[in-house]
Design an enzyme around this catalytic site. Sequence first.
Site, short mmCIF file in Angstrom:
data_model
loop_
_atom_site.label_atom_id
_atom_site.label_comp_id
_atom_site.label_asym_id
_atom_site.label_seq_id
_atom_site.Cartn_x
_atom_site.Cartn_y
_atom_site.Cartn_z
N ARG A 74 0.83 -1.21 0.00
CA ARG A 74 0.00 0.00 0.00
C ARG A 74 0.86 1.26 0.00
NH1 ARG A 74 -5.38 -0.80 0.30
NH2 ARG A 74 -6.20 -2.67 1.30
N GLY A 110 -6.98 -0.25 -7.17
CA GLY A 110 -8.23 0.45 -6.93
C GLY A 110 -8.05 1.96 -6.93
N GLY A 111 -8.88 2.62 -6.14
CA GLY A 111 -8.88 4.09 -6.11
C GLY A 111 -7.54 4.69 -5.69
N ASP A 135 -14.05 -4.25 -3.40
CA ASP A 135 -15.05 -3.29 -2.91
C ASP A 135 -15.93 -2.71 -4.02
OD1 ASP A 135 -14.00 -3.66 -0.43
OD2 ASP A 135 -12.78 -1.85 -0.43
N ARG A 170 -30.82 -17.80 16.75
CA ARG A 170 -29.92 -16.69 17.10
C ARG A 170 -29.95 -15.57 16.07
NH1 ARG A 170 -24.77 -20.57 18.39
NH2 ARG A 170 -25.08 -20.73 20.63
N MET A 177 -16.44 -7.08 4.10
CA MET A 177 -15.50 -5.98 3.81
C MET A 177 -16.18 -4.83 3.10
SD MET A 177 -11.70 -7.32 2.95
CE MET A 177 -10.52 -7.55 4.29
O1 F6P Z 1 -9.15 -3.85 -0.79
C1 F6P Z 1 -10.10 -3.11 -0.07
C2 F6P Z 1 -10.30 -3.73 1.26
O2 F6P Z 1 -10.67 -5.02 1.00
C3 F6P Z 1 -11.31 -3.04 2.17
O3 F6P Z 1 -12.61 -3.51 2.06
C4 F6P Z 1 -10.71 -3.28 3.53
O4 F6P Z 1 -11.10 -2.29 4.43
C5 F6P Z 1 -9.26 -3.20 3.25
O5 F6P Z 1 -9.09 -3.74 1.96
C6 F6P Z 1 -8.37 -3.86 4.26
O6 F6P Z 1 -7.15 -4.19 3.67
P1 F6P Z 1 -5.72 -4.23 4.34
O7 F6P Z 1 -5.90 -4.72 5.74
O8 F6P Z 1 -4.97 -5.16 3.47
O9 F6P Z 1 -5.16 -2.86 4.30
#
Ligand code: F6P
Length: 373
Positions: A74, A110-111, A135, A170, A177
């Site tokens: 990331r 993604g974005g 997502d 229940r 996610m």
């Molecule tokens: O790729 C998007 C996503 O799946 C989100 O829905 C989620 O919040 C996030 O990734 C979490 O990813 P990581 O823990 O790898 O940063």
Amino acid sequence: MAKTIGILTSGGDSPGLNAAIRGVGKAALSYYGMQVIGFRDGFRGFMENRTMELDSSALSGILTVGGTILGTSRDKPHRMPVGGKLMDMTDVMVENYHKHNLDVLVCLGGGGTAKNAYRVMQKGINVITLPKTIDNDVPFTDSTFGFDTALNVATEAIDRLHSTAHSHHRIVVVEIMGNKVGWLALGAGLAGGADVILIPEIPYDVDLVAEAIRRRSASGKRFSIVAVAEGAISKQEAAARKEAADGIAHAKSKAAKQKTEAALEQIELQHAGNTLRLAAQLEQLTGLESRVTILGYLQRGGTPSAADRLLATRLGTACADLIEQGVYGVMVAAAGDSTATVPLEQVAGKLKYVPPDHHWVGTARRVGTCLGD
Ligand code: F6P
């Protein structure tokens, strides 16, 4: 002269990434006679010049494999942790681009990836992006690859949770996610027949959710499935966030701005554990035993669905066509049975939220699903 392509995958991994790498790579290598170089671990590997040769043997046998053979991260080009500091490393990336005589860098993500790709593009290099994320929150494309697979996984989970919820009478709260957007929770909730679906775009009132569950009990249905997006927020939390955001926007001094920013950060931090709190609240309000299942990374792992393989392959090969034509600075979007190009500056930094009047929202209301509002 034959063109040379660099490819990287960035952001959270997602099923279909390898199918897309293969789609771009095979079309580029065998159809157009181009060269293809992979960069490992997203923008970090691009900065550190860590490469992987993407020849026909590397591209073979990966269509059905989950994750990404290139690895991902990331890391952001302009704020990269280097030697304990956050550094702007975009210039180093531009140097690496020229070192390899690249004609274009293809970024699969993604974005966040589109934003980062746009940043390096502004330094004068050619870039193309392909929309990936479970997502489904990238704008100007019908869908993103990874979404369909995750939708199937989450739907199957809801199917399975039904029988156990039913047997024990229940409430089962299943966290799906989607930190900022609710496409996955809404889609899986609809497909799996969840009784309650909570998404970030529609803040919920826990009393209304409890009331819907009590109504089900009164009609003889002694179990309920609550599909909740990880980023779903209560009306109170939404109001507190709005107040903090307004405070930041209208702050009269730097100190006042810092104070409200810290308040917003605190609210966001407190969101962790929201699903567990929600289940406890529902148990208390309804008197029904409740349990939580957090699907987490199961939704991102494993073999891509047929639809995702097809989408990723279509977008990948269309990307190679564009490179051959010299079209750069765009995202390759899915548009019906075909593909389209969208200028990167239009996509960068934008998210595709679920509109409150979206057809799926209306559909959920019509089948009696509680959306918490
Ligand atoms: O790729 C998007 C996503 O799946 C989100 O829905 C989620 O919040 C996030 O990734 C979490 O990813 P990581 O823990 O790898 O940063």
